[in-house]
Write an enzyme that holds these catalytic residues in place. Structure first.
Site, PDB file in Angstrom:
ATOM      1  N   HIS A 141      -0.671  11.895   1.120  1.00 20.45           N
ATOM      2  CA  HIS A 141      -1.472  10.966   0.318  1.00 20.45           C
ATOM      3  C   HIS A 141      -2.875  10.867   0.903  1.00 20.45           C
ATOM      4  CE1 HIS A 141      -1.389   7.452   3.118  1.00 20.45           C
ATOM      5  NE2 HIS A 141      -0.215   7.932   3.464  1.00 20.45           N
TER       6      HIS A 141
ATOM      7  N   ASP B 125      -5.115   8.365  -0.066  1.00 20.06           N
ATOM      8  CA  ASP B 125      -5.644   6.998  -0.098  1.00 20.06           C
ATOM      9  C   ASP B 125      -5.405   6.332   1.250  1.00 20.06           C
ATOM     10  OD1 ASP B 125      -2.836   7.007  -0.727  1.00 20.06           O
ATOM     11  OD2 ASP B 125      -2.990   4.900  -1.325  1.00 20.06           O
TER      12      ASP B 125
ATOM     13  N   ASP C 189      -3.436   8.683   9.023  1.00 23.35           N
ATOM     14  CA  ASP C 189      -2.639   8.303   7.853  1.00 23.35           C
ATOM     15  C   ASP C 189      -3.503   8.324   6.593  1.00 23.35           C
ATOM     16  OD1 ASP C 189      -0.565   7.237   6.277  1.00 23.35           O
ATOM     17  OD2 ASP C 189      -1.114   5.179   6.749  1.00 23.35           O
TER      18      ASP C 189
ATOM     19  N   GLU D 225      -0.402   5.807  -2.601  1.00 21.26           N
ATOM     20  CA  GLU D 225       0.738   5.562  -1.715  1.00 21.26           C
ATOM     21  C   GLU D 225       0.655   4.202  -1.048  1.00 21.26           C
ATOM     22  OE1 GLU D 225       3.171   5.482   1.934  1.00 21.26           O
ATOM     23  OE2 GLU D 225       0.993   5.327   1.773  1.00 21.26           O
TER      24      GLU D 225
ATOM     25  N   ASP E 140       3.793  12.516   6.936  1.00 24.55           N
ATOM     26  CA  ASP E 140       3.313  11.144   6.982  1.00 24.55           C
ATOM     27  C   ASP E 140       4.110  10.461   8.089  1.00 24.55           C
ATOM     28  OD1 ASP E 140       2.004   8.820   6.396  1.00 24.55           O
ATOM     29  OD2 ASP E 140       2.998   8.458   4.478  1.00 24.55           O
TER      30      ASP E 140
END
Length: 489
Positions: free
Chosen positions: A116, A118, A149, A183, A212
């Site tokens: 992800h 975002d 992240d 996410e 992740d």
């Protein structure tokens, strides 16, 4: 004699020639400054999915991700996910999901990568020591929101692919990509998209990798399980208006008093959940499973120091890890409607709302758990003989996820870690919830593995999030080694 000498020289030359994978790993080492610069460019995009005013930035980020895949020779689909209605009634677009594909060789294994792009909100006045959207390198660490992240890991995958191509080596596998931009805000619409694409996009996928999450220590790890989550609110309505404690204290049933009693009834001082039957569906722990915990690198004293406490609920490494990953837990998060500002205020609030969550493990079911919680709290409330009104609500619920560590994808992951880091991987679970893991496994019925490259101290979601430069580069090597290993199994 001469023949033997020539043979020896040829053998020496052959042994000196690095393998194709070793050439890729060397290339990655030589281009690490380029990879840091690319991460800097991605970090500069403030792709906060939970901040409506930043939605254009999230959409821009997803287009950047798509263009990067296209530059590698891949094809992409920017899937329209519709719109989101804000509490104000305003309608804003959801960012597209990037579905990508690179390679269609029917003789190769097909691996799908999820990530992800975002991030959680970040402001320098939140306590950051550097601008969260200007990647800053200090003491071997790369500080910036999304570095660990999950922008760093996504780029590590794309850089690994670029390394093969730069050396004119065929990719060992076919690759597909699912990169989303919501996410951190619930992955709106993603479940429906995955179901819709199951018979097409996923039809030839054999393995799914999620990069992740984080390691447990400085030792590389493979994650094979996460806990689920049920988030509850307890609302108690008392009088129809706030009251003065001098005028009304001692004469009314106070909503706050009822709420505190309800929250106190949920868990005892040892961390044991007091709701009857909550453990009935928990998969029993086997001796074989217990053995997985023994070799895990985890220092209790260091853990206590990092979180700033002098004592834990449990005394041994294995017990701490089991209660962190393998058993359910209950946490109380806050009270809405209560006075919490500085100074003194003698108000009796008319309505208060408590918030708590329960982390689920296999085979706990959110709907069944919700019924158990409501039945129990209504019983406790009835015993108080209060005229106040109670409403218990399950705000969200998701199941736990677990995978088979003997699956050949995990074997490939262990071999790749051994190749790059020279040590055996820790096999770990995660105490948090990553719903996409279970969704992908349940929807596609494919092998799912979490292959994180985040450090245990990266400060994900916190101030001063960072990713070690060394882990960033070695993580890129790890992904290159993994697709090589998985192609050979």
């Amino acid at each position: 004699m001469l023949t033997l000498i020539v043979f020896g020289l040829l053998l020496h030359v052959v042994m000196e020639v690095p393998s194709p994978l070793d050439q890729v790993l060397q290339y990655i080492d030589e281009h690490q400054d380029d990879y840091v610069q690319h991460l800097k460019e991605w970090i500069a995009i403030q792709s906060e999915s939970g901040t409506p005013t930043k939605r254009d930035e999230v959409i821009r980020m997803m287009h950047v991700v798509g263009e990067t895949i296209k530059r590698l020779g891949g094809t992409i689909e920017l899937t329209d996910m519709g719109n989101e209605e804000l509490p104000s009634g305003k309608i804003i677009p959801l960012p597209p999901v990037v579905l990508g594909e690179l390679g269609k060789d029917p003789n190769k294994t097909t691996v799908c990568i999820y990530g992800h792009a975002d991030v959680q909100p970040a402001r320098i006045n939140d306590g950051w020591t550097t601008d969260p959207y200007v990647l800053t390198e200090k003491n071997g660490n790369l500080y910036g929101r999304g570095s660990s992240d999950d922008k760093g890991p996504i780029l590590a995958w794309l850089h690994a692919i670029e390394a093969f191509q730069a050396l004119k080596q065929d990719l060992p596998v076919n690759l597909k990509f699912i990169f989303e931009g919501m996410e951190e805000s619930g992955s709106s619409g993603l479940d429906d998209l995955l179901t819709k694409k199951n018979e097409t996009f996923f039809s030839n996928v054999e393995f799914i990798v999620i990069s992740d999450g984080a390691w447990l220590s400085k030792k590389p790890a493979l994650t094979y399980g996460t806990r689920g989550l049920c988030y509850f609110t307890i609302e108690v309505q008392g009088a129809n208006q706030d009251l003065h404690s001098g005028s009304h204290g001692g004469t009314v049933h106070e909503a706050m008093t009822d709420l505190i009693a309800l929250l106190d009834s949920l868990v005892n001082s040892s961390g044991h959940i007091l709701i009857p039957g909550i453990d009935s569906d928990v998969v029993p722990l086997t001796d074989e499973e217990c053995l997985l915990y023994e070799p895990i690198e985890f220092n209790l004293e260091a853990f206590k120091h990092i979180i700033g406490t002098s004592e834990l609920l449990h005394k041994t490494k294995v017990d701490v890890l089991l209660h962190r990953w393998r058993f359910p837990s209950l946490s109380i998060h806050g009270i809405e409607g209560a006075f919490s500002g500085p100074g003194t205020k003698t108000v009796i609030p008319a309505k208060v709302k408590g918030k708590f969550s329960i982390r689920l493990v296999p085979n706990m079911d959110p709907e069944k758990l919700s019924n158990q919680v409501k039945k129990y709290l209504n019983g406790v409330f009835a015993e108080r003989r209060t005229p106040n009104k109670l409403r218990v609500t399950l705000q969200s619920g998701s199941k736990a996820w677990s995978a088979d560590v003997t699956d050949k994808q995990y074997n490939a992951g262990r071999r790749a870690i051994r190749k790059v880091f020279g040590i055996e991987a820790d096999l770990i679970r995660a105490g948090g919830t990553i719903p996409i893991a279970r969704t992908l496994q349940h929807t596609t019925q494919k092998s799912v593995m979490m292959l994180p490259i985040g450090g245990a101290d990266d400060g994900i979601h916190s101030q001063n999030e960072k990713l070690s430069r060394e882990i960033y580069i070695n993580g890129t090597k790890l992904f290159a080694a993994f697709i090589t290993e998985i192609s050979q199994l």
